[in-house]
Scaffold this active site. Sequence first.
Site, PDB file in Angstrom:
ATOM      1  N   MET A  22       0.839  -1.210   0.000  1.00 31.46           N
ATOM      2  CA  MET A  22       0.000   0.000   0.000  1.00 31.46           C
ATOM      3  C   MET A  22       0.872   1.257   0.000  1.00 31.46           C
ATOM      4  O   MET A  22       0.413   2.342   0.351  1.00 31.46           O
ATOM      5  CB  MET A  22      -0.927  -0.003   1.213  1.00 31.46           C
ATOM      6  CG  MET A  22      -1.884  -1.202   1.204  1.00 31.46           C
ATOM      7  SD  MET A  22      -3.331  -0.970   2.225  1.00 31.46           S
ATOM      8  CE  MET A  22      -2.595  -0.793   3.844  1.00 31.46           C
ATOM      9  N   GLY A  23       2.153   1.085  -0.365  1.00 32.51           N
ATOM     10  CA  GLY A  23       3.055   2.240  -0.396  1.00 32.51           C
ATOM     11  C   GLY A  23       3.613   2.551   0.976  1.00 32.51           C
ATOM     12  O   GLY A  23       3.518   1.743   1.894  1.00 32.51           O
ATOM     13  N   LEU A  25       6.769   2.660   1.698  1.00 34.39           N
ATOM     14  CA  LEU A  25       7.623   1.464   1.786  1.00 34.39           C
ATOM     15  C   LEU A  25       8.742   1.634   2.813  1.00 34.39           C
ATOM     16  O   LEU A  25       9.284   2.719   2.990  1.00 34.39           O
ATOM     17  CB  LEU A  25       8.226   1.158   0.407  1.00 34.39           C
ATOM     18  CG  LEU A  25       7.204   0.933  -0.718  1.00 34.39           C
ATOM     19  CD1 LEU A  25       7.919   0.512  -2.000  1.00 34.39           C
ATOM     20  CD2 LEU A  25       6.145  -0.098  -0.342  1.00 34.39           C
ATOM     21  N   HIS A  29       9.148  -4.093   3.488  1.00 33.77           N
ATOM     22  CA  HIS A  29       8.809  -4.266   2.068  1.00 33.77           C
ATOM     23  C   HIS A  29      10.074  -4.587   1.264  1.00 33.77           C
ATOM     24  O   HIS A  29      10.061  -5.445   0.381  1.00 33.77           O
ATOM     25  CB  HIS A  29       8.195  -2.976   1.507  1.00 33.77           C
ATOM     26  CG  HIS A  29       6.925  -2.547   2.180  1.00 33.77           C
ATOM     27  ND1 HIS A  29       6.840  -1.407   2.939  1.00 33.77           N
ATOM     28  CD2 HIS A  29       5.687  -3.085   2.192  1.00 33.77           C
ATOM     29  CE1 HIS A  29       5.607  -1.264   3.393  1.00 33.77           C
ATOM     30  NE2 HIS A  29       4.878  -2.268   2.954  1.00 33.77           N
ATOM     31  N   GLN A 141       4.919 -12.297   7.030  1.00 33.28           N
ATOM     32  CA  GLN A 141       4.363 -12.971   8.212  1.00 33.28           C
ATOM     33  C   GLN A 141       3.796 -11.939   9.198  1.00 33.28           C
ATOM     34  O   GLN A 141       2.954 -12.259  10.027  1.00 33.28           O
ATOM     35  CB  GLN A 141       5.485 -13.798   8.861  1.00 33.28           C
ATOM     36  CG  GLN A 141       5.150 -14.460  10.176  1.00 33.28           C
ATOM     37  CD  GLN A 141       4.105 -15.549  10.038  1.00 33.28           C
ATOM     38  OE1 GLN A 141       4.100 -16.290   9.062  1.00 33.28           O
ATOM     39  NE2 GLN A 141       3.214 -15.630  11.018  1.00 33.28           N
ATOM     40  N   GLN A 146      -3.838 -12.278   7.373  1.00 32.85           N
ATOM     41  CA  GLN A 146      -3.953 -11.972   5.944  1.00 32.85           C
ATOM     42  C   GLN A 146      -3.252 -13.052   5.113  1.00 32.85           C
ATOM     43  O   GLN A 146      -3.799 -13.566   4.130  1.00 32.85           O
ATOM     44  CB  GLN A 146      -3.327 -10.603   5.688  1.00 32.85           C
ATOM     45  CG  GLN A 146      -3.077 -10.279   4.234  1.00 32.85           C
ATOM     46  CD  GLN A 146      -2.518  -8.878   4.063  1.00 32.85           C
ATOM     47  OE1 GLN A 146      -3.235  -7.906   4.272  1.00 32.85           O
ATOM     48  NE2 GLN A 146      -1.262  -8.753   3.703  1.00 32.85           N
ATOM     49  N   SER A 179       4.202   0.701   8.036  1.00 33.34           N
ATOM     50  CA  SER A 179       3.995   2.064   7.516  1.00 33.34           C
ATOM     51  C   SER A 179       3.305   2.918   8.567  1.00 33.34           C
ATOM     52  O   SER A 179       3.505   4.129   8.627  1.00 33.34           O
ATOM     53  CB  SER A 179       3.139   2.016   6.256  1.00 33.34           C
ATOM     54  OG  SER A 179       3.720   1.154   5.303  1.00 33.34           O
ATOM     55  N   ARG A 180       2.505   2.292   9.417  1.00 30.20           N
ATOM     56  CA  ARG A 180       1.745   3.049  10.427  1.00 30.20           C
ATOM     57  C   ARG A 180       2.633   3.509  11.587  1.00 30.20           C
ATOM     58  O   ARG A 180       2.180   4.328  12.394  1.00 30.20           O
ATOM     59  CB  ARG A 180       0.577   2.213  10.946  1.00 30.20           C
ATOM     60  CG  ARG A 180      -0.536   2.047   9.911  1.00 30.20           C
ATOM     61  CD  ARG A 180      -1.787   1.396  10.500  1.00 30.20           C
ATOM     62  NE  ARG A 180      -2.913   1.502   9.594  1.00 30.20           N
ATOM     63  CZ  ARG A 180      -3.333   0.537   8.755  1.00 30.20           C
ATOM     64  NH1 ARG A 180      -2.684  -0.613   8.715  1.00 30.20           N
ATOM     65  NH2 ARG A 180      -4.381   0.731   7.978  1.00 30.20           N
TER      66      ARG A 180
HETATM   67  P1  AMP Z   1       1.390  -3.165   3.461  1.00 23.31           P
HETATM   68  O1  AMP Z   1       1.994  -2.160   2.556  1.00 23.31           O
HETATM   69  O2  AMP Z   1       1.452  -2.793   4.912  1.00 23.31           O
HETATM   70  O3  AMP Z   1       0.022  -3.614   3.021  1.00 23.31           O
HETATM   71  O4  AMP Z   1       2.303  -4.458   3.363  1.00 23.31           O
HETATM   72  C1  AMP Z   1       2.623  -5.037   2.128  1.00 23.31           C
HETATM   73  C2  AMP Z   1       3.304  -6.361   2.359  1.00 23.31           C
HETATM   74  O5  AMP Z   1       4.477  -6.158   3.148  1.00 23.31           O
HETATM   75  C3  AMP Z   1       2.434  -7.371   3.134  1.00 23.31           C
HETATM   76  O6  AMP Z   1       2.673  -8.668   2.612  1.00 23.31           O
HETATM   77  C4  AMP Z   1       2.961  -7.233   4.537  1.00 23.31           C
HETATM   78  O7  AMP Z   1       2.757  -8.387   5.331  1.00 23.31           O
HETATM   79  C5  AMP Z   1       4.441  -7.003   4.274  1.00 23.31           C
HETATM   80  N1  AMP Z   1       5.060  -6.355   5.431  1.00 23.31           N
HETATM   81  C6  AMP Z   1       4.696  -5.192   6.026  1.00 23.31           C
HETATM   82  N2  AMP Z   1       5.489  -4.953   7.091  1.00 23.31           N
HETATM   83  C7  AMP Z   1       6.358  -5.980   7.166  1.00 23.31           C
HETATM   84  C8  AMP Z   1       7.422  -6.342   8.065  1.00 23.31           C
HETATM   85  N3  AMP Z   1       7.746  -5.574   9.106  1.00 23.31           N
HETATM   86  N4  AMP Z   1       8.089  -7.483   7.844  1.00 23.31           N
HETATM   87  C9  AMP Z   1       7.774  -8.292   6.799  1.00 23.31           C
HETATM   88  N5  AMP Z   1       6.785  -8.021   5.927  1.00 23.31           N
HETATM   89  C10 AMP Z   1       6.087  -6.883   6.103  1.00 23.31           C
END
Ligand code: AMP
Length: 287
Positions: A22-23, A25, A29, A141, A146, A179-180
């Site tokens: 969702m950006g 990054l 990511h 993970q 999800q 991202s949050r």
């Molecule tokens: P998001 O942009 O938050 O929707 O995440 C996109 C992808 O990155 C999803 O598959 C998340 O599970 C993965 N992701 C987000 N944060 C992490 C993290 N800290 N470690 C590993 N994967 C992540």
Amino acid sequence: MKAARAAIEPAAGGEVAVVMTMGALHEGHATLIRTARERAEQVIVTIFLNPLQFGPKEDLSRYPRTFDADLALCRRQGVDLVFAPTPDVVYPDGDPGVRVSAGPLGDVLEGASRPGHFDGVLTVVAKLMHLTGGTAFYFGQKDAQQLLLIRRMVRDLDFPVRVVSVPTVREDDGLAMSSRNTYLSEADREVALCLSRALAAGAAAAAEGPSAVRRAARAVLVAEPLALVDYLVLVHPTTLKDVPEWYSGEALLAVAAKVGTTRLIDNRPMLLGPGGGPLEVFDGTGA
Ligand code: AMP
């Protein structure tokens, strides 16, 4: 590196790996992208803030948007193509009437606090699987429920793709990258550490069995009253049901809590029972 805003021409041969995001990054990511890069012919990153998975009171409007930095990160990681569609490309007729239903596994944990969230997630994941033409899809993970639901969708609906999971990437102090995290004040960030600490304390007690894990994790959270805990559960990795006291095998310790205005989630896979301990990711058997 190319950037696309419409459906992508199918690639000729070889594995096409896709990382959906969702950006905003970060290194989490980047790790997914690097893992994909090591294994695939072509790597596609999608950047799409999916309105369908946000509830009316959630943070869609204030979600961090850092498109230029995202493109730069993708370029550094050797991404071949960034697919960053606008909502009208993904949903040309407005909100789709037909959606993927997550079923009962989508109603618990995150789904209990975020009704309809996983239907929105699975619908966009299905669409992006089709629009990118990817053959292998990499997910973190970090979003364990999800990941489980995507695996179930792929199996239950016979999607001809592979799902690959990547362990959670953490800051040096243990905080799971997200991202949050940019919403957190300095004080919030200190409070937020109790999530990963609780999970680590739980995982350290894995050999002693479920009650010891729950007790150790709960003790850490109770000591931090500024974290408003939504749930702390020790569940079976594929049914998401609480594991009974006699259980040994793979389990997931998962937590969600509000810190300041930010809802955070984290989890730790582990092996319960004699010889048990923390796991990076599950071996997939759920045994
Ligand atoms: P998001 O942009 O938050 O929707 O995440 C996109 C992808 O990155 C999803 O598959 C998340 O599970 C993965 N992701 C987000 N944060 C992490 C993290 N800290 N470690 C590993 N994967 C992540």
